[in-house]
Write an enzyme that holds these catalytic residues in place. Structure first.
Site, PDB file in Angstrom:
ATOM      1  N   HIS A   1       0.873  -1.167   0.000  1.00 27.78           N
ATOM      2  CA  HIS A   1       0.000   0.000   0.000  1.00 27.78           C
ATOM      3  C   HIS A   1       0.915   1.224   0.000  1.00 27.78           C
ATOM      4  O   HIS A   1       2.160   1.067  -0.006  1.00 27.78           O
ATOM      5  CB  HIS A   1      -0.952  -0.020   1.207  1.00 27.78           C
ATOM      6  CG  HIS A   1      -0.249  -0.264   2.519  1.00 27.78           C
ATOM      7  ND1 HIS A   1       0.611   0.648   3.078  1.00 27.78           N
ATOM      8  CD2 HIS A   1      -0.262  -1.333   3.356  1.00 27.78           C
ATOM      9  CE1 HIS A   1       1.074   0.174   4.215  1.00 27.78           C
ATOM     10  NE2 HIS A   1       0.584  -1.035   4.412  1.00 27.78           N
TER      11      HIS A   1
ATOM     12  N   HIS B   1       4.100   1.307   2.231  1.00 27.31           N
ATOM     13  CA  HIS B   1       5.294   0.613   1.721  1.00 27.31           C
ATOM     14  C   HIS B   1       5.982   1.461   0.653  1.00 27.31           C
ATOM     15  O   HIS B   1       7.206   1.566   0.617  1.00 27.31           O
ATOM     16  CB  HIS B   1       4.897  -0.714   1.077  1.00 27.31           C
ATOM     17  CG  HIS B   1       4.317  -1.726   2.014  1.00 27.31           C
ATOM     18  ND1 HIS B   1       3.012  -2.143   1.945  1.00 27.31           N
ATOM     19  CD2 HIS B   1       4.878  -2.421   3.046  1.00 27.31           C
ATOM     20  CE1 HIS B   1       2.786  -3.048   2.876  1.00 27.31           C
ATOM     21  NE2 HIS B   1       3.887  -3.235   3.569  1.00 27.31           N
TER      22      HIS B   1
ATOM     23  N   GLY C   1       7.957   1.728   9.067  1.00 26.22           N
ATOM     24  CA  GLY C   1       6.880   2.704   9.238  1.00 26.22           C
ATOM     25  C   GLY C   1       6.507   2.887  10.705  1.00 26.22           C
ATOM     26  O   GLY C   1       6.599   1.961  11.510  1.00 26.22           O
TER      27      GLY C   1
END
Ligand code: PAF
Length: 282
Positions: A35, A38, A150
């Site tokens: 998504h 990434h 992340g």
């Protein structure tokens, strides 16, 4: 052109050649089902480094029995196209046998009361051992200069950073902001488990964290008061089951009573078949 590589031997050959050319190696470890989160990690790696390698490996070691290992989305052809658009040089997608051949027996653990025992570790006791083991292997295979993670998985980032420091791995770990949908939901490969109604309900997590941020920004320093408000917002979401709502020191993940200094507000909530996590740093 992004090259799909499936063996450790081949990855090592590519990396050896990049090093000869004096290129910095940027690494984005993933479990695939890409998504925009990434893609933002890949874009940053592309900016920082002469060579970019992305791994796609749904790591069985980090799933407990009864978790979603079998149904975790696997979409390699689609992922390859997306990695290509981000100009990744290599996608490394090994088989389970390549990563864990017969006789594999070594696992990476951290202290019993350390970072992996906090937050998600209370609900997924062996999860971070699985994560550390695979990331240690990937770091040894790729030997990246920089590796990107992340913020949604903030606890994972701290644990990996600790591991890399403690085991003298020559890699700099970078934390990148959580990428969100327009309505605030943190992007996650697991969001596909949500039905349309649940998908709407899931925005409650971000609403609750925004509310927490607002409270802290307007001077509220009692962790209990902020947790109470987050709980109130989440409880209004029908069918949401709270694993935890926590306000912790952003380095140690120890709970705080008073919000001062760098603090993490984190939560894990189950909606339908999805276990969603999110956090903000305040
Ligand atoms: O965050 C993930 O996708 C995974 O936990 C990681 C870091 C790729 C290890 O399997």
């Amino acid at each position: 052109m992004t090259v799909l590589v499936e063996t450790i031997k081949e990855v090592r050959e590519y990396v050896r050649n990049w090093r000869k050319e004096g290129k910095k190696v940027g690494f984005v470890p993933t479990m695939g089902a890409f998504h925009a989160g990434h893609l933002s990690l890949m874009a940053q790696a592309r900016k920082d480094c002469g060579a970019v390698i992305v791994s796609i490996f749904v790591n069985p070691l980090q799933f407990a029995a009864g978790e979603d290992y079998d149904r975790y989305p696997r979409q390699l052809p689609r992922d390859l196209k997306m990695a290509e658009a981000e100009k990744a040089d290599i996608v490394f997608s090994p088989s389970v046998a390549e990563m864990y051949p017969k006789g594999f027996a070594t696992h990476v653990i951290q202290d019993k009361n350390g970072l992996p025992s906090k937050l998600c570790g209370q609900f997924r006791p062996d999860h971070f051992t699985g994560v550390m083991t695979v990331v240690a292997k990937l770091f040894n295979i790729v030997r990246p200069d920089l590796a990107y993670f992340g913020q949604k998985d903030y606890q994972q980032f701290l644990i990996i950073r600790r591991m890399a420091t403690d085991l003298n791995m020559d890699v700099e770990t970078r934390l990148m902001p959580t990428v969100r949908e327009d309505d605030g939901l943190a992007m996650s490969s697991r969001n596909i488990y949500l039905g349309p109604k649940q998908r709407k309900d899931a925005t409650g997590l971000h609403r609750a964290l925004k509310r927490a941020e607002e409270m802290v920004n307007s001077g509220e320093s009692s962790a209990a008061t902020v947790v109470g408000e987050i709980r109130r917002v989440i409880n209004r979401v029908k069918g949401a089951r709270i694993d935890y709502i926590a306000i912790v020191n952003a380095e140690t993940l120890e709970p705080v009573k008073e919000i001062k200094g760098k603090t993490l507000v984190a939560l894990a909530v189950r909606i339908g078949k999805a276990r969603l996590i999110d956090n903000v740093l305040v």
